[in-house]
Design a protein around this motif. Structure first.
Motif, PDB file in Angstrom:
ATOM      1  N   UNK A 142      -6.642   4.534  -3.569  1.00 30.40           N
ATOM      2  CA  UNK A 142      -5.925   3.353  -3.092  1.00 30.40           C
ATOM      3  C   UNK A 142      -6.069   3.220  -1.571  1.00 30.40           C
ATOM      4  N   UNK A 143      -5.053   3.572  -0.792  1.00 29.53           N
ATOM      5  CA  UNK A 143      -5.111   3.359   0.650  1.00 29.53           C
ATOM      6  C   UNK A 143      -5.734   4.523   1.405  1.00 29.53           C
ATOM      7  N   UNK A 144      -6.173   5.575   0.671  1.00 32.26           N
ATOM      8  CA  UNK A 144      -6.636   6.782   1.342  1.00 32.26           C
ATOM      9  C   UNK A 144      -8.016   7.229   0.868  1.00 32.26           C
ATOM     10  N   UNK A 145      -8.680   7.964   1.736  1.00 26.05           N
ATOM     11  CA  UNK A 145      -9.899   8.682   1.395  1.00 26.05           C
ATOM     12  C   UNK A 145      -9.566  10.164   1.439  1.00 26.05           C
ATOM     13  N   UNK A 146      -9.836  10.873   0.335  1.00 27.59           N
ATOM     14  CA  UNK A 146      -9.490  12.282   0.211  1.00 27.59           C
ATOM     15  C   UNK A 146     -10.733  13.114  -0.077  1.00 27.59           C
ATOM     16  N   UNK A 191      -6.961   6.695   6.134  1.00 22.02           N
ATOM     17  CA  UNK A 191      -5.827   5.983   5.542  1.00 22.02           C
ATOM     18  C   UNK A 191      -5.838   4.516   5.961  1.00 22.02           C
ATOM     19  N   UNK A 192      -4.983   3.728   5.290  1.00 22.66           N
ATOM     20  CA  UNK A 192      -4.769   2.342   5.695  1.00 22.66           C
ATOM     21  C   UNK A 192      -5.619   1.316   4.988  1.00 22.66           C
ATOM     22  N   UNK A 193      -6.316   1.697   3.926  1.00 20.59           N
ATOM     23  CA  UNK A 193      -7.185   0.759   3.219  1.00 20.59           C
ATOM     24  C   UNK A 193      -6.394  -0.028   2.176  1.00 20.59           C
ATOM     25  N   UNK A 194      -6.872  -1.226   1.859  1.00 23.09           N
ATOM     26  CA  UNK A 194      -6.231  -2.042   0.842  1.00 23.09           C
ATOM     27  C   UNK A 194      -6.496  -1.486  -0.554  1.00 23.09           C
ATOM     28  N   UNK A 195      -7.752  -1.184  -0.823  1.00 19.77           N
ATOM     29  CA  UNK A 195      -8.156  -0.564  -2.099  1.00 19.77           C
ATOM     30  C   UNK A 195      -9.519   0.066  -1.869  1.00 19.77           C
ATOM     31  N   UNK A 196      -9.526   1.364  -1.609  1.00 21.11           N
ATOM     32  CA  UNK A 196     -10.781   2.060  -1.294  1.00 21.11           C
ATOM     33  C   UNK A 196     -11.571   2.293  -2.575  1.00 21.11           C
ATOM     34  N   UNK A 197     -12.890   2.190  -2.463  1.00 20.00           N
ATOM     35  CA  UNK A 197     -13.768   2.238  -3.637  1.00 20.00           C
ATOM     36  C   UNK A 197     -15.153   2.742  -3.246  1.00 20.00           C
ATOM     37  N   UNK A 198     -16.008   2.818  -4.283  1.00 17.74           N
ATOM     38  CA  UNK A 198     -17.447   2.968  -4.132  1.00 17.74           C
ATOM     39  C   UNK A 198     -17.977   4.134  -3.344  1.00 17.74           C
ATOM     40  N   UNK A 199     -17.411   5.351  -3.392  1.00 19.72           N
ATOM     41  CA  UNK A 199     -17.954   6.422  -2.552  1.00 19.72           C
ATOM     42  C   UNK A 199     -19.359   6.830  -2.979  1.00 19.72           C
ATOM     43  N   UNK A 222       0.835  -1.190   0.000  1.00 16.08           N
ATOM     44  CA  UNK A 222       0.000   0.000   0.000  1.00 16.08           C
ATOM     45  C   UNK A 222       0.875   1.247   0.000  1.00 16.08           C
ATOM     46  N   UNK A 223       0.471   2.284  -0.727  1.00 17.45           N
ATOM     47  CA  UNK A 223       1.234   3.531  -0.674  1.00 17.45           C
ATOM     48  C   UNK A 223       1.141   4.146   0.712  1.00 17.45           C
ATOM     49  N   UNK A 224       2.127   4.931   1.066  1.00 18.15           N
ATOM     50  CA  UNK A 224       2.127   5.548   2.382  1.00 18.15           C
ATOM     51  C   UNK A 224       1.086   6.657   2.450  1.00 18.15           C
ATOM     52  N   UNK A 225       0.712   7.028   3.667  1.00 17.98           N
ATOM     53  CA  UNK A 225      -0.357   8.009   3.864  1.00 17.98           C
ATOM     54  C   UNK A 225       0.119   9.443   3.641  1.00 17.98           C
ATOM     55  N   UNK A 246      -2.687   5.410  -7.420  1.00 18.25           N
ATOM     56  CA  UNK A 246      -3.886   5.198  -8.214  1.00 18.25           C
ATOM     57  C   UNK A 246      -5.114   5.678  -7.455  1.00 18.25           C
ATOM     58  N   UNK A 247      -6.133   6.075  -8.189  1.00 17.20           N
ATOM     59  CA  UNK A 247      -7.427   6.442  -7.605  1.00 17.20           C
ATOM     60  C   UNK A 247      -8.499   5.588  -8.270  1.00 17.20           C
ATOM     61  N   UNK A 248      -9.458   5.124  -7.485  1.00 15.57           N
ATOM     62  CA  UNK A 248     -10.472   4.210  -8.005  1.00 15.57           C
ATOM     63  C   UNK A 248     -11.777   4.902  -8.366  1.00 15.57           C
ATOM     64  N   UNK A 249     -12.162   5.912  -7.586  1.00 15.04           N
ATOM     65  CA  UNK A 249     -13.499   6.466  -7.798  1.00 15.04           C
ATOM     66  C   UNK A 249     -13.611   7.824  -7.108  1.00 15.04           C
ATOM     67  N   UNK A 250     -14.704   8.523  -7.387  1.00 11.71           N
ATOM     68  CA  UNK A 250     -14.934   9.824  -6.766  1.00 11.71           C
ATOM     69  C   UNK A 250     -16.425  10.150  -6.822  1.00 11.71           C
ATOM     70  N   UNK A 251     -16.853  11.036  -5.933  1.00 12.61           N
ATOM     71  CA  UNK A 251     -18.245  11.479  -5.923  1.00 12.61           C
ATOM     72  C   UNK A 251     -18.340  12.825  -5.217  1.00 12.61           C
ATOM     73  N   UNK A 252     -19.385  13.580  -5.533  1.00 15.93           N
ATOM     74  CA  UNK A 252     -19.621  14.860  -4.871  1.00 15.93           C
ATOM     75  C   UNK A 252     -20.451  14.648  -3.601  1.00 15.93           C
ATOM     76  N   UNK A 253     -20.253  15.555  -2.626  1.00 16.20           N
ATOM     77  CA  UNK A 253     -21.009  15.473  -1.393  1.00 16.20           C
ATOM     78  C   UNK A 253     -21.038  16.801  -0.654  1.00 16.20           C
ATOM     79  N   UNK A 254     -21.515  16.757   0.587  1.00 16.67           N
ATOM     80  CA  UNK A 254     -21.697  17.931   1.447  1.00 16.67           C
ATOM     81  C   UNK A 254     -22.559  18.973   0.735  1.00 16.67           C
ATOM     82  N   UNK A 255     -22.053  20.176   0.466  1.00 16.82           N
ATOM     83  CA  UNK A 255     -22.877  21.185  -0.193  1.00 16.82           C
ATOM     84  C   UNK A 255     -22.870  21.044  -1.705  1.00 16.82           C
TER      85      UNK A 255
END
Length: 350
Positions: free
Chosen positions: A334-338, A67-75, A36-39, A316-325
């Motif tokens: 990958x290993x992070x949520x941004x 942080x710390x995910x194997x492969x984050x997805x599906x937001x 996993x890439x570092x945080x 690498x990035x797997x997916x993205x979505x809009x939220x909040x306002x």
């Protein structure tokens, strides 16, 4: 695209042996999630066109939420509860994030329990989406199905798990039209051996439409690894990304003309520069800009498919979505949520 499935898998194997870390970084679905890439990887905003400033501030700070995910997805953003849902596919878990509490475990397992699935490399959930009726739609690899979950009770209903009597491979990503129709992709990422899995019943890695009245139709049967999926704001066009190193494209289909206008809308090959990532999940702004994961992170594309800029998280990035306002773009990298603030709002906030 001109490549057989055998050729694709052969080339992937050869590439893996030539450079063991390349495929692991560019598309962990193909090999392993061990490294996993570092945080603390640097996150850059890259400018390809001056028009980028209308969409995003090039000097904006990208916030690391988890942080710390194997492969984050599906937001998927839940406007009612003001929280984000996302998955860690290999870990077979799903999480929530809120401003008040941060990241919390939501589903464990997120798909089928590993003990109940033989021949699956990823039995967990992948893509998620809040349905127009308030339920959480789940692409469940282990159940090879699309499910709808009542958030309040946790009850899951299977909406579809087969086509013409054959089990799906492992539904991956989905989008819902205003009339309730659900479009989804069905690559073989959940299966051990991918296309060579003995569990694979489908000849094609297809793209489907499940109508609001329960009718299922196969829209495409000629893509190697269909992955992310998106509808245009007027719902005339369907965009489908292909996570294929030899043909990393976004395809656009004109639904109103019954595929008479079927084009390669964006070709990511010339922007790859051996960077990690392939075309995957996408998010749409109210003004027609598409944020598409691909080589180097999240590609920011104009309504005509012009590359304006890139959010490069160093992985690498797997997916993205809009939220909040509506102006917060959440990215599973990958290993992070941004999350990053944009100057446009998501299509749902139009």
């Amino acid at each position: 695209m001109g490549y057989s499935r055998r050729q694709i898998l052969s080339s992937l194997s050869a590439l893996a042996f030539a450079s063991p870390n390349l495929l692991s970084a560019s598309k962990p679905d193909f090999l392993s999630f061990d490294k996993k890439p570092t945080s603390d990887l640097p996150i850059k905003i890259e400018i390809f066109s001056k028009a980028l400033v209308d969409v995003i501030d090039p000097e904006i700070t990208v916030e690391v939420l988890g942080t710390g995910y194997n492969w984050s997805e599906g937001p998927a953003w839940d406007t009612t509860r003001e929280r984000l849902y996302f998955t860690d596919v290999p870990a077979n878990k799903a999480y929530t994030w809120t401003r008040a509490k941060g990241v919390e475990t939501f589903l464990d397992p997120s798909g089928a329990a590993a003990s109940e699935t033989r021949g699956f490399r990823e039995p967990g959930a992948n893509g998620l989406l809040m349905s127009r009726d308030g339920r959480l739609l789940i692409c469940n690899h282990g159940r090879r199905s699309i499910e709808a979950m009542d958030i309040n009770t946790g009850k899951r209903d299977t909406l579809i798990s087969s086509y013409q009597g054959l089990a799906f491979n492992s539904p991956n990503d989905l989008i819902q039209a205003k009339n309730g129709d659900i479009y989804f992709t069905d690559p073989p990422y959940g299966l051990e051996g991918l296309n060579s899995s003995p569990l694979k019943e489908m000849k094609a890695n297809g793209v489907y439409c499940l109508s609001a009245d329960g009718e299922i139709k196969q829209l495409l049967d000629d893509m190697t690894f269909p992955n992310g999926i998106l509808l245009s704001n007027d719902e005339r066009y369907l965009f489908v990304s292909q996570s294929d190193p030899k043909a990393p494209i976004i395809r656009r289909i004109d639904l109103s003309l019954k595929r008479d206008n079927d084009i390669v809308w964006f070709d990511a090959r010339k922007y790859s520069e051996n960077l990690p990532g392939l075309p995957d999940g996408m998010a749409l702004s109210a003004t027609g800009y598409i944020f598409a994961t691909g080589p180097g992170g999240v590609l920011i594309l104009g309504p005509d498919g012009d590359l304006l800029g890139r959010i490069n998280p160093g992985s690498a990035a797997a997916n993205c979505t809009f939220g909040e306002d509506g102006s917060s773009l959440f990215i599973t990298a990958h290993s992070r949520l941004l999350v990053i603030k944009t100057r446009v709002k998501g299509a749902a906030w139009a």
